[in-house]
Design a protein around this motif. Structure first.
Motif, PDB file in Angstrom:
ATOM      1  N   GLN A  64       0.815  -1.207   0.000  1.00 14.83           N
ATOM      2  CA  GLN A  64       0.000   0.000   0.000  1.00 14.83           C
ATOM      3  C   GLN A  64       0.852   1.263   0.000  1.00 14.83           C
ATOM      4  O   GLN A  64       0.560   2.231  -0.709  1.00 14.83           O
ATOM      5  CB  GLN A  64      -0.939  -0.006   1.214  1.00 14.83           C
ATOM      6  N   ILE A  65       1.927   1.253   0.781  1.00 10.90           N
ATOM      7  CA  ILE A  65       2.830   2.402   0.838  1.00 10.90           C
ATOM      8  C   ILE A  65       3.537   2.576  -0.499  1.00 10.90           C
ATOM      9  O   ILE A  65       3.686   3.697  -0.999  1.00 10.90           O
ATOM     10  CB  ILE A  65       3.841   2.231   1.989  1.00 10.90           C
ATOM     11  N   SER A  66       3.951   1.473  -1.103  1.00  7.67           N
ATOM     12  CA  SER A  66       4.604   1.538  -2.418  1.00  7.67           C
ATOM     13  C   SER A  66       3.668   2.132  -3.457  1.00  7.67           C
ATOM     14  O   SER A  66       4.104   2.882  -4.352  1.00  7.67           O
ATOM     15  CB  SER A  66       5.065   0.141  -2.846  1.00  7.67           C
ATOM     16  N   LYS A  67       2.392   1.800  -3.362  1.00 13.04           N
ATOM     17  CA  LYS A  67       1.402   2.360  -4.285  1.00 13.04           C
ATOM     18  C   LYS A  67       1.316   3.878  -4.123  1.00 13.04           C
ATOM     19  O   LYS A  67       1.220   4.620  -5.108  1.00 13.04           O
ATOM     20  CB  LYS A  67       0.043   1.717  -4.036  1.00 13.04           C
ATOM     21  N   MET A  68       1.362   4.349  -2.870  1.00 17.74           N
ATOM     22  CA  MET A  68       1.356   5.796  -2.617  1.00 17.74           C
ATOM     23  C   MET A  68       2.583   6.457  -3.235  1.00 17.74           C
ATOM     24  O   MET A  68       2.493   7.496  -3.893  1.00 17.74           O
ATOM     25  CB  MET A  68       1.345   6.065  -1.111  1.00 17.74           C
ATOM     26  N   LEU A  69       3.744   5.835  -3.015  1.00 12.17           N
ATOM     27  CA  LEU A  69       4.990   6.413  -3.507  1.00 12.17           C
ATOM     28  C   LEU A  69       5.055   6.377  -5.030  1.00 12.17           C
ATOM     29  O   LEU A  69       5.637   7.275  -5.650  1.00 12.17           O
ATOM     30  CB  LEU A  69       6.181   5.666  -2.909  1.00 12.17           C
ATOM     31  N   ALA A  70       4.455   5.360  -5.626  1.00 12.88           N
ATOM     32  CA  ALA A  70       4.464   5.248  -7.085  1.00 12.88           C
ATOM     33  C   ALA A  70       3.655   6.364  -7.746  1.00 12.88           C
ATOM     34  O   ALA A  70       3.821   6.624  -8.942  1.00 12.88           O
ATOM     35  CB  ALA A  70       3.931   3.881  -7.508  1.00 12.88           C
ATOM     36  N   ASN A  71       2.794   7.041  -6.970  1.00  7.91           N
ATOM     37  CA  ASN A  71       2.059   8.184  -7.515  1.00  7.91           C
ATOM     38  C   ASN A  71       3.000   9.319  -7.917  1.00  7.91           C
ATOM     39  O   ASN A  71       2.599  10.222  -8.663  1.00  7.91           O
ATOM     40  CB  ASN A  71       1.036   8.688  -6.499  1.00  7.91           C
ATOM     41  N   PHE A  72       4.222   9.272  -7.414  1.00 10.09           N
ATOM     42  CA  PHE A  72       5.237  10.245  -7.834  1.00 10.09           C
ATOM     43  C   PHE A  72       5.624  10.039  -9.304  1.00 10.09           C
ATOM     44  O   PHE A  72       6.154  10.942  -9.943  1.00 10.09           O
ATOM     45  CB  PHE A  72       6.466  10.101  -6.925  1.00 10.09           C
ATOM     46  N   LYS A  73       5.364   8.837  -9.815  1.00 13.46           N
ATOM     47  CA  LYS A  73       5.670   8.466 -11.203  1.00 13.46           C
ATOM     48  C   LYS A  73       7.172   8.579 -11.520  1.00 13.46           C
ATOM     49  O   LYS A  73       7.574   9.272 -12.459  1.00 13.46           O
ATOM     50  CB  LYS A  73       4.844   9.297 -12.188  1.00 13.46           C
ATOM     51  N   PRO A  74       7.999   7.885 -10.736  1.00 12.91           N
ATOM     52  CA  PRO A  74       9.444   7.976 -10.990  1.00 12.91           C
ATOM     53  C   PRO A  74       9.839   7.312 -12.302  1.00 12.91           C
ATOM     54  O   PRO A  74       9.209   6.350 -12.749  1.00 12.91           O
ATOM     55  CB  PRO A  74      10.058   7.217  -9.803  1.00 12.91           C
ATOM     56  N   THR A  75      10.886   7.844 -12.903  1.00 18.34           N
ATOM     57  CA  THR A  75      11.491   7.215 -14.084  1.00 18.34           C
ATOM     58  C   THR A  75      12.868   6.643 -13.748  1.00 18.34           C
ATOM     59  O   THR A  75      13.414   5.855 -14.516  1.00 18.34           O
ATOM     60  CB  THR A  75      11.642   8.237 -15.229  1.00 18.34           C
ATOM     61  N   ILE A  76      13.424   7.078 -12.605  1.00 21.48           N
ATOM     62  CA  ILE A  76      14.718   6.590 -12.117  1.00 21.48           C
ATOM     63  C   ILE A  76      14.567   6.263 -10.636  1.00 21.48           C
ATOM     64  O   ILE A  76      13.994   7.060  -9.885  1.00 21.48           O
ATOM     65  CB  ILE A  76      15.832   7.644 -12.315  1.00 21.48           C
ATOM     66  N   ILE A  77      15.058   5.098 -10.229  1.00 16.43           N
ATOM     67  CA  ILE A  77      15.006   4.708  -8.818  1.00 16.43           C
ATOM     68  C   ILE A  77      16.419   4.431  -8.323  1.00 16.43           C
ATOM     69  O   ILE A  77      17.169   3.664  -8.944  1.00 16.43           O
ATOM     70  CB  ILE A  77      14.117   3.473  -8.604  1.00 16.43           C
ATOM     71  N   CYS A  78      16.779   5.057  -7.213  1.00 13.44           N
ATOM     72  CA  CYS A  78      18.096   4.888  -6.589  1.00 13.44           C
ATOM     73  C   CYS A  78      17.923   4.250  -5.223  1.00 13.44           C
ATOM     74  O   CYS A  78      17.014   4.619  -4.467  1.00 13.44           O
ATOM     75  CB  CYS A  78      18.802   6.233  -6.433  1.00 13.44           C
ATOM     76  N   ILE A  79      18.807   3.305  -4.900  1.00  9.37           N
ATOM     77  CA  ILE A  79      18.695   2.567  -3.641  1.00  9.37           C
ATOM     78  C   ILE A  79      20.033   2.543  -2.913  1.00  9.37           C
ATOM     79  O   ILE A  79      21.081   2.840  -3.488  1.00  9.37           O
ATOM     80  CB  ILE A  79      18.216   1.124  -3.891  1.00  9.37           C
ATOM     81  N   GLU A  80      19.978   2.159  -1.635  1.00 13.65           N
ATOM     82  CA  GLU A  80      21.183   2.080  -0.806  1.00 13.65           C
ATOM     83  C   GLU A  80      21.901   0.755  -1.077  1.00 13.65           C
ATOM     84  O   GLU A  80      21.843  -0.184  -0.293  1.00 13.65           O
ATOM     85  CB  GLU A  80      20.825   2.217   0.676  1.00 13.65           C
ATOM     86  N   ASN A  81      22.564   0.733  -2.212  1.00 16.23           N
ATOM     87  CA  ASN A  81      23.290  -0.439  -2.657  1.00 16.23           C
ATOM     88  C   ASN A  81      24.534   0.052  -3.379  1.00 16.23           C
ATOM     89  O   ASN A  81      24.511   1.112  -4.018  1.00 16.23           O
ATOM     90  CB  ASN A  81      22.416  -1.259  -3.621  1.00 16.23           C
ATOM     91  N   LEU A  82      25.630  -0.685  -3.278  1.00 17.02           N
ATOM     92  CA  LEU A  82      26.846  -0.268  -3.956  1.00 17.02           C
ATOM     93  C   LEU A  82      26.682  -0.406  -5.469  1.00 17.02           C
ATOM     94  O   LEU A  82      26.144  -1.407  -5.948  1.00 17.02           O
ATOM     95  CB  LEU A  82      28.029  -1.108  -3.486  1.00 17.02           C
ATOM     96  N   PRO A  83      27.145   0.565  -6.242  1.00 14.76           N
ATOM     97  CA  PRO A  83      27.007   0.491  -7.700  1.00 14.76           C
ATOM     98  C   PRO A  83      27.587  -0.784  -8.308  1.00 14.76           C
ATOM     99  O   PRO A  83      27.075  -1.266  -9.328  1.00 14.76           O
ATOM    100  CB  PRO A  83      27.762   1.740  -8.182  1.00 14.76           C
ATOM    101  N   LYS A  84      28.620  -1.336  -7.700  1.00 21.38           N
ATOM    102  CA  LYS A  84      29.238  -2.533  -8.271  1.00 21.38           C
ATOM    103  C   LYS A  84      28.303  -3.743  -8.241  1.00 21.38           C
ATOM    104  O   LYS A  84      28.558  -4.743  -8.923  1.00 21.38           O
ATOM    105  CB  LYS A  84      30.550  -2.863  -7.557  1.00 21.38           C
ATOM    106  N   TYR A  85      27.224  -3.666  -7.453  1.00 18.84           N
ATOM    107  CA  TYR A  85      26.260  -4.759  -7.388  1.00 18.84           C
ATOM    108  C   TYR A  85      25.013  -4.489  -8.224  1.00 18.84           C
ATOM    109  O   TYR A  85      24.005  -5.175  -8.076  1.00 18.84           O
ATOM    110  CB  TYR A  85      25.859  -5.029  -5.941  1.00 18.84           C
TER     111      TYR A  85
END
Length: 242
Positions: A32-53
């Motif tokens: 449900q929370i993800s559905k709320m956040l998806a209303n932002f309509k992102p085209t790029i998603i960044c996460i707390e993960n090292l770029p090498k992975y």
């Protein structure tokens, strides 16, 4: 959108929130929370993960897209929220922007503090002493729904607190002629500056909408950088948690 969260799965962080990522009710809340956040309509998603992975986590993301009936819990909030927001927004890939740097956030308790031990120790003992609003929210934290907990984590005062408790308070700590606390705080500032630099490595246009999903301390620093940036326009995260 700069979205602050606590870590849903394992974390080496000193402060951990008790959260069972396998609880089906919690997973439904995440949907449900993800559905709320998806209303932002992102085209790029960044996460707390090292770029090498990036290749590894994007393979896991593709596997999830092929079978989205079960949330992927292997990467904590990065996969539980990040993958689901990506699926709902039809985002093709995710970008890790983390950078690892060690720093000793307990240095002030391990040295003979000759700068200002009174302020340093009082803040650690009663960090919400001068902010009754945060004190009340923190006191009732375990009673809050997941949505309310995340709203609290994205509260501007809570984000400021995360900078103070993780870095700025260290500047009250140091030996008579030393800057041990400030030097450790600088490492944490540097780590977050590197995270911001990784964000800026991602190819993007003015039409792109960037969703950043990070632990609260990193989100707090990113908020400072982004709101002063000539490149980005930051939305109010709380507008999407309704």
């Amino acid at each position: 959108m700069n979205f602050a969260t606590f870590h849903f799965g394992y974390t080496p962080d000193a402060y951990k929130v008790d959260f069972d990522e396998n609880d089906k009710r919690k997973q439904e809340e995440i949907r449900q929370i993800s559905k709320m956040l998806a209303n932002f309509k992102p085209t790029i998603i960044c996460i707390e993960n090292l770029p090498k992975y990036n290749a590894e986590i994007n393979q896991a993301y593709q596997d999830f897209l092929d079978n989205p009936s079960e949330l992927n819990t292997n990467y904590g909030e990065s996969s539980m929220i990040g993958f689901e927001v990506g699926r709902l927004s039809n985002v093709k890939k995710l970008y890790g922007i983390d950078n690892h740097m060690g720093y000793n956030y307990r240095i002030g308790e391990q040295i003979d503090n000759a700068i200002d031990s009174i302020t340093y120790n009082e803040y650690l003992k009663e960090p919400f002493k001068y902010d009754p609003e945060l004190a009340e929210l923190d006191r009732d934290f375990e009673k809050l729904s997941l949505q309310e907990k995340l709203k609290y984590y994205n509260h501007p005062k809570k984000l400021d607190f995360n900078i103070n408790i993780n870095a700025d308070n260290l500047m009250y700590a140091g030996t008579e002629n030393g800057f041990e606390g400030a030097d450790e705080a600088a490492k944490f500032y540097q780590r977050n500056m590197r995270i911001y630099s990784n964000l800026n490595r991602i190819p993007m246009t003015k039409e792109d909408r960037v969703f950043i999903l990070m632990g609260a301390a990193h989100a707090a620093f990113l908020r400072e950088f982004i709101q002063r940036s000539p490149k980005f326009e930051m939305v109010n995260t709380l507008d999407y948690l309704k």
